[in-house]
Design an enzyme around this catalytic site. Structure first.
Site, PDB file in Angstrom:
ATOM      1  N   VAL A   1     -11.660   0.682   7.343  1.00  0.00           N
ATOM      2  CA  VAL A   1     -11.586   1.486   8.562  1.00  0.00           C
ATOM      3  C   VAL A   1     -12.987   1.863   9.028  1.00  0.00           C
ATOM      4  O   VAL A   1     -13.275   1.848  10.232  1.00  0.00           O
ATOM      5  CB  VAL A   1     -10.697   2.731   8.352  1.00  0.00           C
ATOM      6  N   CYS A   2     -13.875   2.167   8.106  1.00  0.00           N
ATOM      7  CA  CYS A   2     -15.243   2.546   8.478  1.00  0.00           C
ATOM      8  C   CYS A   2     -15.972   1.371   9.121  1.00  0.00           C
ATOM      9  O   CYS A   2     -16.711   1.553  10.096  1.00  0.00           O
ATOM     10  CB  CYS A   2     -16.010   3.049   7.267  1.00  0.00           C
ATOM     11  N   THR A   3     -15.757   0.189   8.582  1.00  0.00           N
ATOM     12  CA  THR A   3     -16.377  -0.997   9.171  1.00  0.00           C
ATOM     13  C   THR A   3     -15.860  -1.213  10.586  1.00  0.00           C
ATOM     14  O   THR A   3     -16.634  -1.442  11.519  1.00  0.00           O
ATOM     15  CB  THR A   3     -16.113  -2.239   8.298  1.00  0.00           C
TER      16      THR A   3
ATOM     17  N   MET B   1     -17.448   1.555  12.919  1.00  0.00           N
ATOM     18  CA  MET B   1     -18.859   1.364  13.247  1.00  0.00           C
ATOM     19  C   MET B   1     -19.056   0.115  14.123  1.00  0.00           C
ATOM     20  O   MET B   1     -19.882   0.120  15.039  1.00  0.00           O
ATOM     21  CB  MET B   1     -19.710   1.274  11.972  1.00  0.00           C
TER      22      MET B   1
END
Length: 156
Positions: free
Chosen positions: A44-46, A49
């Protein structure tokens, strides 16, 4: 203590992924999108960003600087940034100062007792340094509504 809309954004100084000290104050006179995220190299962070990366033209046209912030070490952030061709600074809050100032500590992240990460959250700060938008994820798997973030910046 949590930062609320209408309050002055707390200043901080953190290292970016290249080892340069960066402070919120250096962006005075620009709108700033602070995107706190739990950890590099997570799905999810990838996605988050990379979505900000792909939207950077929109934010640039509004004189808005995007800053990603996680508690990861800057060397891991550098590898993450390079792998994903991120075109904005990723800041290392390894001492958990900024997450404390903004009230977005995420304790016991990923079931690791005692490990504090950044709770996924977005703050839009205007040119005068005042928080104009705040969003905090109900859980780490929820991404922000990117259109809401863009709208918040567009209204400044």
């Amino acid at each position: 203590m949590a930062v609320e809309v209408g309050q002055q954004a707390p200043d901080f100084t953190l290292y970016d992924m290249d080892g340069k000290e960066r402070s919120l104050g250096e962006f005075k006179g620009q709108h700033v999108v602070l995107a706190f995220f739990p950890g590099v190299f997570t799905g999810v962070c990838t996605t988050e960003m990379c979505t900000f990366r792909d939207s950077l033209g929109h934010f640039d046209s509004l004189t808005a600087q995007v800053l990603g912030i996680s508690v990861d070490a800057r060397l891991a952030q550098k590898a993450f940034s390079d792998q994903n061709n991120l075109n904005f600074p990723i800041l290392s809050d390894f001492q958990r100062k900024a997450v404390g100032l903004y009230g977005v500590e995420l304790p016991n992240f990923s079931g690791m007792e005692g490990y504090v990460a950044a709770q996924r959250s977005v703050f839009v700060v205007d040119k005068a340094g005042v928080v104009q938008f705040k969003w905090i994820a109900p859980n780490p798997g929820v991404e922000p509504d990117y259109d809401q973030v863009k709208d918040a910046v567009s209204k400044l």
